[in-house]
Each structure stands twice: as C-alpha cells, then as structure tokens.
Design a protein around this motif. Structure first.
Motif, PDB file in Angstrom:
ATOM      1  N   ARG A   1       1.120  -5.020   7.320  1.00 21.05           N
ATOM      2  CA  ARG A   1       2.433  -5.486   6.899  1.00 21.05           C
ATOM      3  C   ARG A   1       2.965  -4.698   5.709  1.00 21.05           C
ATOM      4  O   ARG A   1       4.147  -4.728   5.459  1.00 21.05           O
ATOM      5  CB  ARG A   1       2.361  -6.959   6.496  1.00 21.05           C
ATOM      6  N   LEU A   2       2.090  -4.097   4.972  1.00 17.69           N
ATOM      7  CA  LEU A   2       2.531  -3.443   3.740  1.00 17.69           C
ATOM      8  C   LEU A   2       3.287  -2.160   4.030  1.00 17.69           C
ATOM      9  O   LEU A   2       2.845  -1.332   4.815  1.00 17.69           O
ATOM     10  CB  LEU A   2       1.338  -3.126   2.846  1.00 17.69           C
ATOM     11  N   GLU A   3       4.430  -1.994   3.401  1.00 14.38           N
ATOM     12  CA  GLU A   3       5.241  -0.783   3.520  1.00 14.38           C
ATOM     13  C   GLU A   3       4.460   0.407   2.977  1.00 14.38           C
ATOM     14  O   GLU A   3       4.396   1.444   3.578  1.00 14.38           O
ATOM     15  CB  GLU A   3       6.541  -0.980   2.739  1.00 14.38           C
ATOM     16  N   ASP A   4       3.894   0.239   1.800  1.00 16.23           N
ATOM     17  CA  ASP A   4       3.156   1.309   1.155  1.00 16.23           C
ATOM     18  C   ASP A   4       2.129   0.654   0.237  1.00 16.23           C
ATOM     19  O   ASP A   4       2.464   0.219  -0.848  1.00 16.23           O
ATOM     20  CB  ASP A   4       4.113   2.198   0.349  1.00 16.23           C
ATOM     21  N   ALA A   5       0.899   0.564   0.695  1.00 15.91           N
ATOM     22  CA  ALA A   5      -0.130  -0.179  -0.037  1.00 15.91           C
ATOM     23  C   ALA A   5      -0.582   0.538  -1.305  1.00 15.91           C
ATOM     24  O   ALA A   5      -1.170  -0.074  -2.181  1.00 15.91           O
ATOM     25  CB  ALA A   5      -1.329  -0.437   0.867  1.00 15.91           C
ATOM     26  N   LYS A  33       8.312   2.813  -9.106  1.00 14.37           N
ATOM     27  CA  LYS A  33       9.345   3.487  -8.310  1.00 14.37           C
ATOM     28  C   LYS A  33       9.144   3.204  -6.829  1.00 14.37           C
ATOM     29  O   LYS A  33       8.116   2.665  -6.431  1.00 14.37           O
ATOM     30  CB  LYS A  33       9.270   5.004  -8.516  1.00 14.37           C
ATOM     31  N   LYS A  34      10.106   3.646  -6.037  1.00 13.92           N
ATOM     32  CA  LYS A  34      10.058   3.493  -4.570  1.00 13.92           C
ATOM     33  C   LYS A  34       9.951   2.013  -4.214  1.00 13.92           C
ATOM     34  O   LYS A  34       8.989   1.562  -3.604  1.00 13.92           O
ATOM     35  CB  LYS A  34       8.920   4.314  -3.960  1.00 13.92           C
ATOM     36  N   LEU A  35      10.956   1.277  -4.619  1.00 10.62           N
ATOM     37  CA  LEU A  35      10.984  -0.178  -4.458  1.00 10.62           C
ATOM     38  C   LEU A  35      10.716  -0.598  -3.025  1.00 10.62           C
ATOM     39  O   LEU A  35      11.159   0.058  -2.081  1.00 10.62           O
ATOM     40  CB  LEU A  35      12.357  -0.711  -4.865  1.00 10.62           C
ATOM     41  N   TRP A  36      10.018  -1.727  -2.905  1.00  8.81           N
ATOM     42  CA  TRP A  36       9.915  -2.396  -1.614  1.00  8.81           C
ATOM     43  C   TRP A  36      10.052  -3.884  -1.867  1.00  8.81           C
ATOM     44  O   TRP A  36      10.447  -4.315  -2.949  1.00  8.81           O
ATOM     45  CB  TRP A  36       8.644  -1.985  -0.853  1.00  8.81           C
ATOM     46  N   VAL A  37       9.784  -4.704  -0.910  1.00  6.19           N
ATOM     47  CA  VAL A  37      10.247  -6.083  -0.841  1.00  6.19           C
ATOM     48  C   VAL A  37       9.941  -6.916  -2.093  1.00  6.19           C
ATOM     49  O   VAL A  37      10.838  -7.568  -2.620  1.00  6.19           O
ATOM     50  CB  VAL A  37       9.740  -6.777   0.446  1.00  6.19           C
ATOM     51  N   ASP A  38       8.712  -6.939  -2.587  1.00  8.32           N
ATOM     52  CA  ASP A  38       8.391  -7.804  -3.720  1.00  8.32           C
ATOM     53  C   ASP A  38       9.094  -7.328  -4.986  1.00  8.32           C
ATOM     54  O   ASP A  38       9.629  -8.131  -5.759  1.00  8.32           O
ATOM     55  CB  ASP A  38       6.871  -7.863  -3.927  1.00  8.32           C
ATOM     56  N   PHE A 112       5.105 -13.067   2.988  1.00  8.53           N
ATOM     57  CA  PHE A 112       4.670 -12.588   4.302  1.00  8.53           C
ATOM     58  C   PHE A 112       4.862 -11.076   4.432  1.00  8.53           C
ATOM     59  O   PHE A 112       3.969 -10.369   4.900  1.00  8.53           O
ATOM     60  CB  PHE A 112       5.421 -13.326   5.419  1.00  8.53           C
ATOM     61  N   LEU A 113       6.024 -10.576   4.012  1.00 13.56           N
ATOM     62  CA  LEU A 113       6.289  -9.137   4.140  1.00 13.56           C
ATOM     63  C   LEU A 113       5.432  -8.300   3.201  1.00 13.56           C
ATOM     64  O   LEU A 113       5.094  -7.158   3.519  1.00 13.56           O
ATOM     65  CB  LEU A 113       7.770  -8.850   3.889  1.00 13.56           C
ATOM     66  N   LEU A 130      16.377  -4.695   4.526  1.00 12.41           N
ATOM     67  CA  LEU A 130      15.864  -3.917   3.393  1.00 12.41           C
ATOM     68  C   LEU A 130      15.457  -2.515   3.822  1.00 12.41           C
ATOM     69  O   LEU A 130      15.652  -1.551   3.084  1.00 12.41           O
ATOM     70  CB  LEU A 130      14.696  -4.648   2.729  1.00 12.41           C
ATOM     71  N   ARG A 131      14.905  -2.385   5.018  1.00 11.71           N
ATOM     72  CA  ARG A 131      14.533  -1.061   5.525  1.00 11.71           C
ATOM     73  C   ARG A 131      15.781  -0.192   5.697  1.00 11.71           C
ATOM     74  O   ARG A 131      15.784   0.992   5.357  1.00 11.71           O
ATOM     75  CB  ARG A 131      13.784  -1.203   6.850  1.00 11.71           C
ATOM     76  N   GLY A 132      16.861  -0.800   6.206  1.00 10.94           N
ATOM     77  CA  GLY A 132      18.126  -0.077   6.343  1.00 10.94           C
ATOM     78  C   GLY A 132      18.664   0.361   4.998  1.00 10.94           C
ATOM     79  O   GLY A 132      19.136   1.498   4.835  1.00 10.94           O
TER      80      GLY A 132
END
Length: 166
Positions: A1-5, A33-38, A112-113, A130-132
């Motif tokens: 599930r992780l975008e970038d662990a 940097k390189k934001l993701w969901v959390d 979850f994400l 968010l991916r978009g």
C-alpha cells in the motif's frame, strides 16, 4: 500500500498527551520532501484545525529540520507514527480532534493508504485524487495546494453525512 516506503517513520510507543493549540500558532512545520498521503493530510489538518498561519518546509531528512520548526512524519519528529497510529491520527489525538466524525473518517482512509489495515471504501478515491495531484504538481508547495482542496472536499462531504437530516 505504501507509495514510497523509504523514509517512512517507524511507530514509537510514546504516550500521547493533550496539547494546547495556542503554543502551536504561527509556526514553521517541517516534513520530508516528496509528499504523500499522511504528510499531505497532516499538513492540511495543521493548516485547517491547528495552526492556520502554518508555514511548511520540505526537508531531505531529520538533520535538515530548521532549529525551531515543528517536525512531523519522520523518525524523531515531535509528531510521527505512535503505537500503530499514523501521524494524522497522532495529530487528531494530541489536539483533541478525534471527536470530529469527518476528521475521523479521513483518518481511517489516511491510515489505510499509509500503512494498510482495515479497508476503507473512500480510500481508493482519495488515493486516485492525490495521485493525480502528484502527477501534475511541479513542487511540493503546488502539490499541497491541490491536496488542500481535495481534503477540504472530503471533509465537507463527510461533515454533511454526519449532520442529522431535516
């Protein structure tokens, strides 16, 4: 599930205690940097519910955190994963926001994400939005601006569901 662990914080066993929002006003907040969901959700929560004048800096690693900045979502940060909760959920608990049903709904999707667990129906839609945003953003500042609108919309939708029908 992780975008970038890579760089994901490890969960600590710190005790969560209530915090006074007044001591967290007009602050600089630092995260990776390189934001993701959390990180996106946490920045949104900080700006909308904790520190409306928050300024954000995006760092390569913990050593790059400006001296007086409040760190979030990295190992050693003041706000990070604790006892199985993601940073967004830690911020909700610390600032007494867990009773807001709309924020709790967003928290379940973010959890979850970010780390998996119990599937949440709206999580896939949130991830797609968010991916978009991430695909078209030219900077983390631009990405956060777009993500702010996404989280505002999710919050409005959840808040209207929580209101009693008339």
């Amino acid at each position: 599930r992780l975008e970038d662990a890579r760089g994901e914080p490890h969960s600590s066993l710190r005790h969560l205690r209530p915090l006074d929002r007044k001591t967290y006003q007009n602050r600089v907040w630092a995260t990776r940097k390189k934001l993701w969901v959390d990180r996106m959700a946490s920045a949104w929560l900080i700006r909308r519910f904790i520190d409306p004048s928050a300024r954000f800096v995006w760092i390569d690693g913990p050593r790059d955190r400006p001296k007086k900045a409040v760190g979030f979502d990295f190992d050693g940060a003041q706000f990070t994963h604790v006892d199985g909760r993601v940073t967004f959920e830690v911020l909700l608990a610390g600032f007494g926001l867990e009773g807001d049903a709309a924020l709790a709904s967003i928290g379940r999707a973010v959890h979850f994400l970010d780390v998996g667990g119990t599937p949440v129906p709206d999580a896939k839609g949130l991830e797609t939005m968010l991916r978009g945003a991430k695909e078209k953003a030219r900077s983390d500042d631009a990405l956060l601006a777009d993500a702010m609108r996404t989280f505002d919309n999710f919050y409005s939708a959840y808040a209207s569901q929580a209101e009693p029908r008339r």
